[in-house]
Design an enzyme around this catalytic site. Structure first.
Site, PDB file in Angstrom:
ATOM      1  N   PRO A  64       4.321   7.934  14.644  1.00 44.94           N
ATOM      2  CA  PRO A  64       3.555   8.239  13.437  1.00 44.94           C
ATOM      3  C   PRO A  64       4.449   8.436  12.218  1.00 44.94           C
ATOM      4  O   PRO A  64       5.500   9.072  12.311  1.00 44.94           O
ATOM      5  CB  PRO A  64       2.869   9.567  13.791  1.00 44.94           C
ATOM      6  CG  PRO A  64       3.769  10.199  14.804  1.00 44.94           C
ATOM      7  CD  PRO A  64       4.399   9.072  15.577  1.00 44.94           C
ATOM      8  N   GLY A  65       4.050   7.867  11.105  1.00 46.71           N
ATOM      9  CA  GLY A  65       4.762   8.091   9.851  1.00 46.71           C
ATOM     10  C   GLY A  65       3.826   8.789   8.881  1.00 46.71           C
ATOM     11  O   GLY A  65       3.921   9.988   8.620  1.00 46.71           O
ATOM     12  N   ARG A  66       2.856   8.008   8.402  1.00 48.17           N
ATOM     13  CA  ARG A  66       1.936   8.489   7.371  1.00 48.17           C
ATOM     14  C   ARG A  66       1.219   9.789   7.763  1.00 48.17           C
ATOM     15  O   ARG A  66       1.098  10.704   6.952  1.00 48.17           O
ATOM     16  CB  ARG A  66       0.899   7.387   7.122  1.00 48.17           C
ATOM     17  CG  ARG A  66       0.066   7.602   5.886  1.00 48.17           C
ATOM     18  CD  ARG A  66      -1.105   6.612   5.867  1.00 48.17           C
ATOM     19  NE  ARG A  66      -0.749   5.247   6.085  1.00 48.17           N
ATOM     20  CZ  ARG A  66      -0.458   4.363   5.118  1.00 48.17           C
ATOM     21  NH1 ARG A  66      -0.498   4.736   3.863  1.00 48.17           N
ATOM     22  NH2 ARG A  66      -0.158   3.116   5.419  1.00 48.17           N
ATOM     23  N   GLY A  89       0.113   4.443  12.921  1.00 50.26           N
ATOM     24  CA  GLY A  89      -1.144   3.909  12.418  1.00 50.26           C
ATOM     25  C   GLY A  89      -2.216   4.885  12.017  1.00 50.26           C
ATOM     26  O   GLY A  89      -3.126   4.520  11.261  1.00 50.26           O
ATOM     27  N   TYR A 104      -1.440  -2.367  -3.179  1.00 49.28           N
ATOM     28  CA  TYR A 104      -2.592  -2.380  -2.256  1.00 49.28           C
ATOM     29  C   TYR A 104      -3.887  -1.891  -2.889  1.00 49.28           C
ATOM     30  O   TYR A 104      -4.871  -1.659  -2.178  1.00 49.28           O
ATOM     31  CB  TYR A 104      -2.325  -1.462  -1.042  1.00 49.28           C
ATOM     32  CG  TYR A 104      -0.938  -1.508  -0.461  1.00 49.28           C
ATOM     33  CD1 TYR A 104      -0.452  -2.658   0.166  1.00 49.28           C
ATOM     34  CD2 TYR A 104      -0.106  -0.387  -0.501  1.00 49.28           C
ATOM     35  CE1 TYR A 104       0.818  -2.681   0.710  1.00 49.28           C
ATOM     36  CE2 TYR A 104       1.166  -0.411   0.048  1.00 49.28           C
ATOM     37  CZ  TYR A 104       1.623  -1.562   0.646  1.00 49.28           C
ATOM     38  OH  TYR A 104       2.882  -1.575   1.191  1.00 49.28           O
ATOM     39  N   ARG A 125       1.949   1.952  -4.718  1.00 45.93           N
ATOM     40  CA  ARG A 125       0.878   1.639  -3.757  1.00 45.93           C
ATOM     41  C   ARG A 125      -0.425   1.177  -4.417  1.00 45.93           C
ATOM     42  O   ARG A 125      -1.164   0.423  -3.811  1.00 45.93           O
ATOM     43  CB  ARG A 125       0.644   2.806  -2.795  1.00 45.93           C
ATOM     44  CG  ARG A 125       1.875   3.088  -1.931  1.00 45.93           C
ATOM     45  CD  ARG A 125       1.617   4.030  -0.764  1.00 45.93           C
ATOM     46  NE  ARG A 125       0.793   3.418   0.252  1.00 45.93           N
ATOM     47  CZ  ARG A 125      -0.493   3.623   0.389  1.00 45.93           C
ATOM     48  NH1 ARG A 125      -1.123   4.455  -0.399  1.00 45.93           N
ATOM     49  NH2 ARG A 125      -1.164   2.999   1.328  1.00 45.93           N
ATOM     50  N   CYS A 134       6.333  -1.635 -18.222  1.00 43.53           N
ATOM     51  CA  CYS A 134       5.812  -2.686 -19.083  1.00 43.53           C
ATOM     52  C   CYS A 134       5.075  -3.702 -18.251  1.00 43.53           C
ATOM     53  O   CYS A 134       5.566  -4.821 -18.010  1.00 43.53           O
ATOM     54  CB  CYS A 134       6.962  -3.339 -19.830  1.00 43.53           C
ATOM     55  SG  CYS A 134       7.639  -2.196 -20.998  1.00 43.53           S
ATOM     56  N   GLU A 135       3.908  -3.293 -17.794  1.00 42.06           N
ATOM     57  CA  GLU A 135       3.156  -4.153 -16.888  1.00 42.06           C
ATOM     58  C   GLU A 135       1.748  -3.564 -16.762  1.00 42.06           C
ATOM     59  O   GLU A 135       1.612  -2.378 -16.447  1.00 42.06           O
ATOM     60  CB  GLU A 135       3.910  -4.148 -15.547  1.00 42.06           C
ATOM     61  CG  GLU A 135       3.261  -4.861 -14.472  1.00 42.06           C
ATOM     62  CD  GLU A 135       4.258  -5.466 -13.477  1.00 42.06           C
ATOM     63  OE1 GLU A 135       5.462  -5.564 -13.761  1.00 42.06           O
ATOM     64  OE2 GLU A 135       3.778  -5.845 -12.413  1.00 42.06           O
ATOM     65  N   TYR A 194       5.365   6.437   1.950  1.00 43.86           N
ATOM     66  CA  TYR A 194       5.511   5.121   1.333  1.00 43.86           C
ATOM     67  C   TYR A 194       5.499   5.178  -0.197  1.00 43.86           C
ATOM     68  O   TYR A 194       5.006   4.260  -0.847  1.00 43.86           O
ATOM     69  CB  TYR A 194       4.443   4.152   1.864  1.00 43.86           C
ATOM     70  CG  TYR A 194       4.465   4.035   3.371  1.00 43.86           C
ATOM     71  CD1 TYR A 194       5.522   3.402   4.020  1.00 43.86           C
ATOM     72  CD2 TYR A 194       3.453   4.590   4.158  1.00 43.86           C
ATOM     73  CE1 TYR A 194       5.564   3.322   5.396  1.00 43.86           C
ATOM     74  CE2 TYR A 194       3.491   4.513   5.546  1.00 43.86           C
ATOM     75  CZ  TYR A 194       4.554   3.880   6.163  1.00 43.86           C
ATOM     76  OH  TYR A 194       4.593   3.799   7.525  1.00 43.86           O
TER      77      TYR A 194
HETATM   78  N1  LLP Z   1       6.013   1.876  13.926  1.00 44.56           N
HETATM   79  C1  LLP Z   1       6.134   0.634  13.451  1.00 44.56           C
HETATM   80  C2  LLP Z   1       6.763  -0.386  14.291  1.00 44.56           C
HETATM   81  C3  LLP Z   1       5.669   0.315  12.174  1.00 44.56           C
HETATM   82  O1  LLP Z   1       5.780  -0.939  11.716  1.00 44.56           O
HETATM   83  C4  LLP Z   1       5.082   1.327  11.365  1.00 44.56           C
HETATM   84  C5  LLP Z   1       4.606   1.034  10.016  1.00 44.56           C
HETATM   85  C6  LLP Z   1       4.985   2.628  11.901  1.00 44.56           C
HETATM   86  C7  LLP Z   1       5.454   2.865  13.186  1.00 44.56           C
HETATM   87  C8  LLP Z   1       4.394   3.778  11.116  1.00 44.56           C
HETATM   88  O2  LLP Z   1       3.065   3.568  10.840  1.00 44.56           O
HETATM   89  P1  LLP Z   1       2.180   4.746  10.160  1.00 44.56           P
HETATM   90  O3  LLP Z   1       1.997   5.853  11.162  1.00 44.56           O
HETATM   91  O4  LLP Z   1       2.906   5.233   8.965  1.00 44.56           O
HETATM   92  O5  LLP Z   1       0.907   4.061   9.813  1.00 44.56           O
HETATM   93  N2  LLP Z   1       3.900   0.302   3.071  1.00 44.56           N
HETATM   94  C9  LLP Z   1       2.575   0.414   3.649  1.00 44.56           C
HETATM   95  C10 LLP Z   1       2.635   0.818   5.106  1.00 44.56           C
HETATM   96  C11 LLP Z   1       3.437  -0.130   5.948  1.00 44.56           C
HETATM   97  C12 LLP Z   1       3.533   0.324   7.385  1.00 44.56           C
HETATM   98  C13 LLP Z   1       4.456  -0.545   8.141  1.00 44.56           C
HETATM   99  N3  LLP Z   1       4.726  -0.123   9.484  1.00 44.56           N
HETATM  100  C14 LLP Z   1       1.747   1.402   2.831  1.00 44.56           C
HETATM  101  O6  LLP Z   1       2.246   1.935   1.847  1.00 44.56           O
HETATM  102  O7  LLP Z   1       0.572   1.629   3.135  1.00 44.56           O
END
Ligand code: LLP
Length: 468
Positions: free
Chosen positions: A312-314, A269, A355, A351, A382-383, A411
C-alpha cells in the site's frame, strides 16, 4: 458531529470526515498534529507540505492489526513511490513495515536512512544493470522480476554472489505477473490478452514459461508471484477476481512442476478519501476481505495458504498530507467563475493536470467561517491547465489567506517538478504540538546548482537587443 473514524468535528462548516488529527482551534484556525497551520505558514512559508505523523503511524498499524487478526503469514510493504523521504523511511521502519522501491534513487534513499535491506522489495519494469547491482550488493529481500531480459541480466550478474559459507547465493525473487484484471477507479476490465508494459502474462503463457525458466536455473530462489492491478480502487470485486486468478496460477504451477510458490504479493491499490463523495473501505475491511478470499480459494482448491504481501502507498500516506498555500490574487469573471491563484500548483501537485483528480480545501485562517462561495483554484504556472480544484466551496477569500488542500500526501511531493523554475516546497512533520522539517525548501541556488555554462558561452561578447 462525528465522522466514520470517530473523529469529532468542531464545526458544521468544515468538510465532513476530516482526516487524522485535523481540527479547528480556539482561534478558528485549522490545526494539524496540535499545531496551528496559520503559524506553520508564517514560520516555514508556503507552499508547504504538512504531514500528520500520528495518522501515518495509525495507518501502518491498521494494516498490521488487520493482518494479525485475520491471517498467519504476511508482509506489508509501504510503496515508497507515493511519498518517500528519509524521515518517512524511518517511520516505516519503526512501524515494522517492509518497503517497496522502484528505482536506484528510492533504494538509495532507503539504505541511506538505514532501512534493513532484507525488508526491501525492488519493483520496476526496466531496472538498469546499475540498479540490479545495487540491489544484489545491498541484499534486498526480494527482486520482483518483470521480464525475461531482466532474468537474464540478474542471472549474469549474480554469478559471484556468495553466502557466508562461500556457496553461490541464490537471488530471492518474485515474478511479476499480469493476471488479466485491470482496475480503474470506479470500474475494472478483465482482458484475455493483457496490454501492459508490466510483467509476465498468465493468460498468454509467459508467466508459466518464466516459472520454468527460473526453476531451471541455480541462480534464483523463486519465492512467489506478484501483481498490481491499479490504484485508488474502491471496490473489492477486481481484487477478488485477482486473488482467484493468482491462486489458480499458483495451483497450476504446483500441478505441472510440484513447486509451491510460497508468497503471493497483491501490490497496492486501496483508495484514499479525497472528497466527501469518496467512501473507500477501511484498511481493516479491505484486508479482511482479501485474506478471507485467499483462505476460501485455498480451501476449495486444496492448496496450502501462501504468505501474503501487499504494497500500500496511497492508503497509508494520502490523507496524512495537507498542502498549505497563500492566496495571491482573486479574479472574478462575471457570469463565468471566480479564480483564486495560489503560490504553488502543478509543480507541487500535478494530479489535477494529469488525472483531473478532485480535491477538497478549506481556508486555514477562516476555518469557522461558512463556506458558500464557489472558486476555481489555480496555480502560478504559465499554463491554463495548471489548476488544483475546479470548484472549491470556501468562505470569501482574500489575497493573503492560507488555503489548505487536503489529502495531498500521496503522489504530490513524489511527482513534483521544477517547471517554470519554481523551487519545490518544504515538507514538515507535525505531531503532538511540534513541527519538524523533513525536506528543506529548495532555493534558487538549488535550481542552478547543476547548470553548467560552457566556457565558450562565457567568453562571447553579448549582443544587446534594443527595443526602439
Ligand atoms: N505496488 C506497485 C507495483 C505499484 O505499481 C503501485 C502503484 C503500488 C504498489 C502502490 O499503489 P497504491 O497503494 O498507492 O495505490 N501517480 C498515480 C498513481 C500511480 C500508482 C502506480 N503504482 C496517482 O497520482 O494517482
Amino acid at each position: 458531529m462525528t465522522d466514520e473514524r470517530g473523529l469529532g468535528l468542531t464545526s458544521g462548516v468544515l468538510p465532513q470526515g476530516l482526516p487524522g488529527t485535523m481540527k479547528v482551534n480556539a482561534r478558528g484556525h485549522l490545526e494539524i498534529g496540535g499545531v496551528d497551520t496559520v503559524k506553520l505558514a508564517k514560520r516555514y512559508k508556503t507552499p508547504l507540505y504538512v504531514f500528520d505523523e500520528a495518522l501515518i503511524r495509525q495507518r501502518c498499524r491498521e494494516y498490521r492489526t488487520a493482518f494479525e487478526k485475520n491471517y498467519p503469514k504476511f508482509s506489508i510493504a509501504y510503496a515508497g513511490k507515493a511519498f518517500m523521504t528519509m524521515a518517512m523511511v524511518r517511520i516505516v521502519e519503526e512501524e515494522g513495515l517492509y518497503l517497496d522501491v522502484v528505482s536506484g534513487g528510492e533504494l538509495y534513499t532507503a539504505l541511506k536512512a538505514q532501512f534493513p535491506p532484507e525488508r526491501i522489495f525492488f519493483n520496476g519494469n526496466n531496472k538498469s544493470p546499475d540498479e540490479i547491482e545495487m540491489a544484489l550488493r545491498s541484499g534486498v529481500g526480494r527482486i520482483i522480476v518483470d521480464s525475461f531480459d531482466e532474468l537474464d541480466l540478474i542471472e549474469s550478474m549474480a554469478g559471484d554472489l556468495k553466502d557466508e559459507k562461500g556457496n553461490a547465493r541464490r537471488v530471492p525473487i518474485l515474478l511479476r505477473v499480469t493476471p488479466g484484471v485491470e482496475a480503474h477507479t470506479h470500474h475494472y476490465i478483465q482482458t484475455g490478452r493483457e496490454d501492459s508494459k508490466f510483467g509476465f502474462s498468465i493468460g498468454a503463457g509467459s508467466a508459466m514459461a518464466a516459472v520454468m525458466r527460473v526453476l531451471a536455473s541455480d541462480r534464483f530462489d523463486l519465492k512467489g508471484i506478484h501483481c498490481h492491478i491499479g490504484s485508488q480502487l474502491f471496490d473489492f470485486e477486481p481484487f477478488a477476481i485477482t486473488v482467484k486468478k493468482m491462486l489458480d496460477f499458483r495451483r497450476e504451477v504446483y500441478r505441472s512442476t510440484g513447486y509451491i510458490l510460497h508468497e503471493v504479493n497483491f501490490g497496492g491499490g486501496l483508495a484514499a478519501k479525497y472528497t466527501e463523495h469518496d467512501n473507500p473501505p477501511s484498511v481493516g475491511e479491505f484486508i479482511q476481505a482479501l485474506t478471507s478470499k485467499v483462505v476460501d480459494v485455498c480451501r476449495s482448491t486444496d492448496m496450502p495458504l501462501p504468505h501474503i504481501a501487499v504494497e500500500p502507498g496511497r492508503s497509508i500516506i494520502a490523507e496524512a498530507g495537507t498542502t498549505l498555500y497563500t492566496v495571491g490574487t482573486v479574479k472574478h469573471i462575471p457570469g463565468v467563475r471566480t479564480y483564486i491563484a495560489v503560490d504553488g500548483g502543478m509543480t507541487d501537485n500535478p494530479r489535477y493536470a494529469l488525472y483531473q483528480a478532485d480535491y477538497r480545501a478549506l481556508v486555514a485562517n477562516k476555518a469557522t467561517v461558512p463556506a458558500e462561495v464557489h472558486y476555481a483554484v489555480a496555480g502560478k504556472c504559465c499554463e491554463s491547465g495548471d489548476m488544483l480544484i475546479m470548484d472549491a466551496v470556501l468562505p470569501p477569500v482574500k489575497p493573503g489567506d492560507i488555503l489548505a488542500v487536503l489529502t495531498t500526501g500521496a503522489y504530490c511531493y513524489s511527482m513534483a517538478s521544477n517547471y517554470n523554475r519554481i523551487p519545490r516546497p518544504a515538507a514538515i512533520l507535525v505531531n503532538g504540538g511540534v513541527s519538524e522539517v523533513i525536506v528543506e525548501r529548495e532555493t534558487y541556488d538549488d535550481l542552478v546548482r547543476k547548470d553548467r555554462i560552457p566556457a565558450r558561452l562565457l567568453a562571447k561578447k553579448s549582443v544587446v537587443l534594443s527595443y526602439h
